[in-house]
Write a protein that holds these residues in place. Sequence first.
Motif, short mmCIF file in Angstrom:
data_model
loop_
_atom_site.label_atom_id
_atom_site.label_comp_id
_atom_site.label_asym_id
_atom_site.label_seq_id
_atom_site.Cartn_x
_atom_site.Cartn_y
_atom_site.Cartn_z
N GLU A 1 4.24 12.43 -4.87
CA GLU A 1 5.38 11.40 -4.63
C GLU A 1 4.67 10.04 -4.00
OE1 GLU A 1 10.12 10.11 -2.75
OE2 GLU A 1 9.02 12.72 -2.66
N LEU A 2 5.16 8.94 -3.79
CA LEU A 2 3.54 8.19 -3.30
C LEU A 2 5.08 7.48 -2.58
CD1 LEU A 2 2.37 6.10 -6.01
CD2 LEU A 2 1.52 7.12 -4.40
N GLY A 3 4.81 6.87 -0.98
CA GLY A 3 5.79 6.68 -0.06
C GLY A 3 4.49 5.31 0.33
N LYS A 4 5.71 3.73 1.00
CA LYS A 4 5.15 3.29 1.56
C LYS A 4 3.86 3.36 2.32
CE LYS A 4 7.06 -0.67 0.80
NZ LYS A 4 8.32 -1.77 0.40
N VAL A 5 3.51 2.30 2.46
CA VAL A 5 2.85 2.34 4.14
C VAL A 5 2.67 1.21 5.20
CG1 VAL A 5 0.02 2.44 5.38
CG2 VAL A 5 1.41 3.77 3.41
N PHE A 6 3.54 1.29 6.40
CA PHE A 6 3.93 0.25 6.70
C PHE A 6 2.64 -0.27 7.71
CE2 PHE A 6 7.36 2.35 5.13
CZ PHE A 6 8.40 0.70 5.31
N GLN A 7 2.07 -1.42 7.64
CA GLN A 7 1.48 -1.78 8.61
C GLN A 7 1.66 -2.87 9.32
OE1 GLN A 7 -1.82 -3.16 5.52
NE2 GLN A 7 -1.73 -1.51 5.12
N LEU A 8 1.11 -3.27 10.27
CA LEU A 8 1.42 -4.42 11.81
C LEU A 8 1.00 -5.52 11.05
CD1 LEU A 8 -1.16 -2.32 14.40
CD2 LEU A 8 1.63 -2.91 14.23
N SER A 9 0.04 -6.12 10.37
CA SER A 9 0.65 -7.75 9.79
C SER A 9 0.23 -7.33 8.32
CB SER A 9 -0.56 -8.25 10.59
OG SER A 9 -0.47 -9.48 9.87
N ASP B 1 6.44 5.70 -9.71
CA ASP B 1 5.37 6.07 -10.53
C ASP B 1 4.72 7.15 -9.13
OD1 ASP B 1 5.13 4.31 -12.76
OD2 ASP B 1 3.56 2.92 -11.43
N LEU B 2 3.98 8.24 -9.72
CA LEU B 2 3.75 9.14 -9.31
C LEU B 2 2.32 8.57 -9.20
CD1 LEU B 2 6.07 12.27 -11.08
CD2 LEU B 2 6.13 10.67 -8.89
N CYS B 3 1.51 9.89 -7.98
CA CYS B 3 0.00 9.71 -8.09
C CYS B 3 -0.32 10.00 -9.57
CB CYS B 3 -0.46 10.85 -6.90
SG CYS B 3 -1.99 10.74 -6.40
N SER B 4 -1.64 10.52 -8.96
CA SER B 4 -2.43 10.84 -10.12
C SER B 4 -2.27 12.94 -10.11
CB SER B 4 -4.33 10.74 -10.36
OG SER B 4 -4.11 10.52 -9.50
N ARG C 1 -2.53 12.57 0.33
CA ARG C 1 -3.41 11.57 0.99
C ARG C 1 -3.63 10.51 0.27
NH1 ARG C 1 0.18 12.28 4.99
NH2 ARG C 1 -0.73 11.01 6.47
N SER C 2 -3.50 10.27 -0.77
CA SER C 2 -4.76 8.87 -1.26
C SER C 2 -3.59 7.87 -1.38
CB SER C 2 -5.11 9.29 -2.80
OG SER C 2 -4.31 9.26 -3.80
N GLU C 3 -4.57 6.11 -0.94
CA GLU C 3 -3.90 5.37 -0.95
C GLU C 3 -3.73 4.04 -2.25
OE1 GLU C 3 -4.78 3.47 2.62
OE2 GLU C 3 -3.80 5.19 3.93
N GLN C 4 -2.95 3.71 -2.72
CA GLN C 4 -3.18 3.12 -4.19
C GLN C 4 -2.17 1.66 -3.37
OE1 GLN C 4 -1.25 5.04 -6.90
NE2 GLN C 4 -2.67 6.84 -6.16
N ASP C 5 -2.91 0.63 -3.83
CA ASP C 5 -2.02 -1.08 -3.54
C ASP C 5 -2.08 -1.50 -5.15
OD1 ASP C 5 -2.76 -1.23 -1.49
OD2 ASP C 5 -5.10 -1.78 -1.70
N ARG C 6 -0.44 -1.78 -5.11
CA ARG C 6 0.57 -2.30 -6.08
C ARG C 6 1.07 -3.17 -6.09
NH1 ARG C 6 2.77 2.69 -8.68
NH2 ARG C 6 0.35 4.38 -8.82
N HIS C 7 1.65 -4.13 -6.84
CA HIS C 7 2.13 -5.63 -7.10
C HIS C 7 3.40 -5.54 -7.26
CE1 HIS C 7 -2.09 -8.40 -6.75
NE2 HIS C 7 -2.56 -7.32 -7.34
N THR D 1 0.86 -1.67 0.01
CA THR D 1 0.24 0.13 0.03
C THR D 1 0.75 1.05 0.25
OG1 THR D 1 -2.11 -0.96 1.30
CG2 THR D 1 -1.69 1.02 1.21
N PHE D 2 0.49 2.20 -0.56
CA PHE D 2 1.46 3.12 -0.57
C PHE D 2 0.61 4.27 -0.80
CE2 PHE D 2 3.86 0.48 -3.72
CZ PHE D 2 5.23 0.31 -2.67
N ARG D 3 0.93 5.69 -0.26
CA ARG D 3 0.04 6.98 0.16
C ARG D 3 1.04 8.27 -0.22
NH1 ARG D 3 0.11 7.06 5.88
NH2 ARG D 3 -2.27 6.19 5.42
N CYS D 4 -0.70 8.89 -1.65
CA CYS D 4 0.94 10.13 -1.78
C CYS D 4 0.91 11.07 -0.49
CB CYS D 4 -1.20 11.10 -3.16
SG CYS D 4 0.17 11.55 -3.40
N LYS D 5 2.16 11.87 -1.35
CA LYS D 5 2.02 12.68 0.07
C LYS D 5 2.14 13.83 -0.08
CE LYS D 5 6.82 10.51 0.84
NZ LYS D 5 8.21 10.63 0.95
#
Length: 64
Positions: free
Chosen positions: A34-42, A27-30, A12-18, A5-9
């Motif tokens: 710039e996109l930054g990786k969202v770190f999740q617990l699990s 890539d850049l957001c629409s 603040r929209s989120e996008q999932d990427r393989h 999951t990436f979040r635009c700086k």
Amino acid sequence: MPIYTFRCKECRSEQDRHLGFDQKVTDLCSCGGELGKVFQLSGVSFRGNGFYRNDNQVNKPKED
């Protein structure tokens, strides 16, 4: 390939990427941000019935 999951700086929209483990997001957001990786617990989420020990127990009458 894992899903990240990436979040635009900017917006603040989120996008999932393989992406592969060694790939970087280029890539850049629409909106052009710039996109930054969202770190999740699990990385695994168990949803629904049947994943907990008490979900599959059979109610047996107690013996004396």
